[in-house]
Design an enzyme around this catalytic site. Sequence first.
Site, PDB file in Angstrom:
ATOM      1  N   ASP A 121      39.163 -98.368 -24.760  1.00  0.00           N
ATOM      2  CA  ASP A 121      38.994 -99.810 -25.012  1.00  0.00           C
ATOM      3  C   ASP A 121      40.072-100.383 -25.918  1.00  0.00           C
ATOM      4  O   ASP A 121      39.839-101.349 -26.646  1.00  0.00           O
ATOM      5  CB  ASP A 121      37.606-100.109 -25.632  1.00  0.00           C
TER       6      ASP A 121
ATOM      7  N   GLY B 163      44.454-102.462 -20.302  1.00  0.00           N
ATOM      8  CA  GLY B 163      44.539-103.342 -19.131  1.00  0.00           C
ATOM      9  C   GLY B 163      45.549-104.445 -19.357  1.00  0.00           C
ATOM     10  O   GLY B 163      46.419-104.693 -18.515  1.00  0.00           O
TER      11      GLY B 163
ATOM     12  N   GLY C 232      36.881 -99.776 -17.994  1.00  0.00           N
ATOM     13  CA  GLY C 232      36.762-101.222 -17.807  1.00  0.00           C
ATOM     14  C   GLY C 232      38.006-101.854 -18.401  1.00  0.00           C
ATOM     15  O   GLY C 232      38.133-101.959 -19.613  1.00  0.00           O
ATOM     16  N   HIS C 233      38.967-102.178 -17.556  1.00  0.00           N
ATOM     17  CA  HIS C 233      40.223-102.746 -18.038  1.00  0.00           C
ATOM     18  C   HIS C 233      40.192-104.256 -17.842  1.00  0.00           C
ATOM     19  O   HIS C 233      40.216-104.741 -16.720  1.00  0.00           O
ATOM     20  CB  HIS C 233      41.408-102.095 -17.293  1.00  0.00           C
TER      21      HIS C 233
ATOM     22  N   ARG D  35      34.448 -75.898  -7.879  1.00  0.00           N
ATOM     23  CA  ARG D  35      35.008 -75.644  -6.540  1.00  0.00           C
ATOM     24  C   ARG D  35      34.016 -75.908  -5.418  1.00  0.00           C
ATOM     25  O   ARG D  35      33.997 -75.215  -4.414  1.00  0.00           O
ATOM     26  CB  ARG D  35      35.574 -74.219  -6.471  1.00  0.00           C
TER      27      ARG D  35
ATOM     28  N   GLN E  32      40.277 -94.463 -20.507  1.00  0.00           N
ATOM     29  CA  GLN E  32      39.645 -93.957 -21.739  1.00  0.00           C
ATOM     30  C   GLN E  32      40.716 -93.772 -22.830  1.00  0.00           C
ATOM     31  O   GLN E  32      41.612 -94.594 -22.891  1.00  0.00           O
ATOM     32  CB  GLN E  32      38.862 -92.656 -21.471  1.00  0.00           C
TER      33      GLN E  32
ATOM     34  N   THR F 200      29.707-101.372 -19.338  1.00  0.00           N
ATOM     35  CA  THR F 200      28.263-101.230 -19.549  1.00  0.00           C
ATOM     36  C   THR F 200      27.671-102.329 -20.434  1.00  0.00           C
ATOM     37  O   THR F 200      26.451-102.421 -20.550  1.00  0.00           O
ATOM     38  CB  THR F 200      27.957 -99.875 -20.220  1.00  0.00           C
TER      39      THR F 200
ATOM     40  N   ARG G 137      30.199-102.087 -29.105  1.00  0.00           N
ATOM     41  CA  ARG G 137      31.069-101.008 -29.571  1.00  0.00           C
ATOM     42  C   ARG G 137      30.907-100.822 -31.079  1.00  0.00           C
ATOM     43  O   ARG G 137      30.690-101.805 -31.792  1.00  0.00           O
ATOM     44  CB  ARG G 137      32.525-101.325 -29.250  1.00  0.00           C
TER      45      ARG G 137
ATOM     46  N   ASP H 219      44.961-110.403 -34.078  1.00  0.00           N
ATOM     47  CA  ASP H 219      44.343-111.688 -34.446  1.00  0.00           C
ATOM     48  C   ASP H 219      42.897-111.540 -34.885  1.00  0.00           C
ATOM     49  O   ASP H 219      42.377-112.399 -35.608  1.00  0.00           O
ATOM     50  CB  ASP H 219      44.432-112.658 -33.258  1.00  0.00           C
TER      51      ASP H 219
HETATM   52  P1  IMP Z   1      31.510 -90.734 -19.245  1.00  0.00           P
HETATM   53  O1  IMP Z   1      32.969 -90.866 -19.058  1.00  0.00           O
HETATM   54  O2  IMP Z   1      30.709 -91.799 -18.526  1.00  0.00           O
HETATM   55  O3  IMP Z   1      31.024 -89.352 -18.928  1.00  0.00           O
HETATM   56  O4  IMP Z   1      31.187 -90.963 -20.805  1.00  0.00           O
HETATM   57  C1  IMP Z   1      31.607 -90.041 -21.801  1.00  0.00           C
HETATM   58  C2  IMP Z   1      32.020 -90.767 -23.076  1.00  0.00           C
HETATM   59  O5  IMP Z   1      33.206 -91.512 -22.833  1.00  0.00           O
HETATM   60  C3  IMP Z   1      31.010 -91.768 -23.582  1.00  0.00           C
HETATM   61  O6  IMP Z   1      31.092 -91.807 -25.004  1.00  0.00           O
HETATM   62  C4  IMP Z   1      31.496 -93.087 -23.021  1.00  0.00           C
HETATM   63  O7  IMP Z   1      31.057 -94.200 -23.785  1.00  0.00           O
HETATM   64  C5  IMP Z   1      32.986 -92.882 -23.154  1.00  0.00           C
HETATM   65  N1  IMP Z   1      33.764 -93.678 -22.189  1.00  0.00           N
HETATM   66  C6  IMP Z   1      33.911 -93.466 -20.864  1.00  0.00           C
HETATM   67  N2  IMP Z   1      34.710 -94.381 -20.319  1.00  0.00           N
HETATM   68  C7  IMP Z   1      35.099 -95.183 -21.312  1.00  0.00           C
HETATM   69  C8  IMP Z   1      35.973 -96.311 -21.382  1.00  0.00           C
HETATM   70  O8  IMP Z   1      36.588 -96.737 -20.400  1.00  0.00           O
HETATM   71  N3  IMP Z   1      36.131 -96.873 -22.602  1.00  0.00           N
HETATM   72  C9  IMP Z   1      35.518 -96.395 -23.721  1.00  0.00           C
HETATM   73  N4  IMP Z   1      34.696 -95.342 -23.711  1.00  0.00           N
HETATM   74  C10 IMP Z   1      34.500 -94.740 -22.514  1.00  0.00           C
END
Ligand code: IMP
Length: 428
Positions: free
Chosen positions: A12, A16, A39-40, A142, A222, A299, A303, A331
């Site tokens: 986050d 993006g 989520g970008h 596998r 991520q 989701t 945060r 900012d």
């Molecule tokens: P998973 O990737 O859904 O298995 O989640 C594993 C961990 O990664 C959790 O703490 C999620 O909140 C975090 N996570 C997964 N995708 C993102 C993202 O795009 N941004 C921030 N945290 C993420």
Amino acid sequence: MNLCVLGAQWGDEGKGKIVDLLTPRFTIVARYQGGHNAGHTVYVGGRKFVLHLIPSGILHDGIVCVIGNGVVVDPHALFAEMDELHALGIDTRGRLLVSDRAHLILPYHRELDILAEARRGERKIGTTSRGIGPAYEDKIGRRGIRVGDLADTSDEGPLAHAVRENVAARNRLVGNTDLHADELLADLRGLWPRLQPLVADVSVCLHRAVSAGQRVLFEGAQGTLLDIDHGTYPFVTSSNATAGGAATGLGIGPRTIGAVLGVAKAYTTRVGEGPLPTELTGALGDRLRETGQEFGASTGRPRRCGWYDAVAVRYAARVNGLDALALTKLDVLDGLPELQVCTAYRCRGAVVTEMPGDTAQFAECEPVYETLPGWRQPTRGITAFGDLPREAQAYIARLEAASGVPAAVVSTGSERDHTIIKDARLLG
Ligand code: IMP
């Protein structure tokens, strides 16, 4: 030069926006890991686009976007995203490629993700419930099903066999309901006509493009501290978000990556469980969350927010070989009387300057802070470094020094042009 853009914190970071901003310098944008857990968010001309699976470069006409073998693909999520882009006037036809070797996220992966989290109880990871972990488990075990496998139409072929075996395993694990292999197989067969035109040998495509002198931007999802190997295990995602993931997740040699740009917020956020030494739980944390609109793009979860952790970013600089930083959301700090930067941890009676590998020990780490003055004037939308308040310039200089990496970009707002290019040379 080909550039890898990745998260230097816990995700986050605003990748993006940075990918979208830099895309005009490239011909191809290639995503190398993760799935629709990402989520970008990109704002263009006041319009908001949230991309999950499709690289953020797609918003630029003519740019080819690639989903690599290291990504896990939920075909329904992919089609929904393509439809959404289409409705917003963005045509993906002929410029979106999906690796034949990418593994599929199937409906039972989502169920197993939710079930595993429920079983972990208080020790849950806080996943996005998208089936990411179970899909990668099948890959490493596998027994996964790959995009290219869907070409097999025979009733007794390898695809039908794999689906039956995996569904039987799911039925043993999930009580009360039985999934029918034939129904899932029929669903997968129904997806193939739409998926097939996108499917490609991504490694070959990238090799040809690079050999022809085209430039590629490798897009991570991520962040470094959520990497399966280098993150705060087990509170991580199930893929390699770090720079090495670009090579394995796309089938390119590591020397194809010319430079690595780490994206970091001017403070820190994390969504999901796991240690976060600089977390602010009181009014200051709420202030950062509200001002920074720190709610998950996938989701909607709030945060966790805290001060900039230079130990974590220094770690990211090392494991990724960062050439430069893109510092985002400066900012959001406007108007705070003073700011803290974590430069070390106090842990079990000692001051440490490296992140411990042991997560229990990391959870005990207390931040050692340096205090810097804040600034009163708004920085939103500023495009020249020299126009920033003196204290903001000093803050950025301190983040650079404490993180051991110079900043090439500073972002001062959500729009494309709310950006300072501090040092274009660092962008290759
Ligand atoms: P998973 O990737 O859904 O298995 O989640 C594993 C961990 O990664 C959790 O703490 C999620 O909140 C975090 N996570 C997964 N995708 C993102 C993202 O795009 N941004 C921030 N945290 C993420």
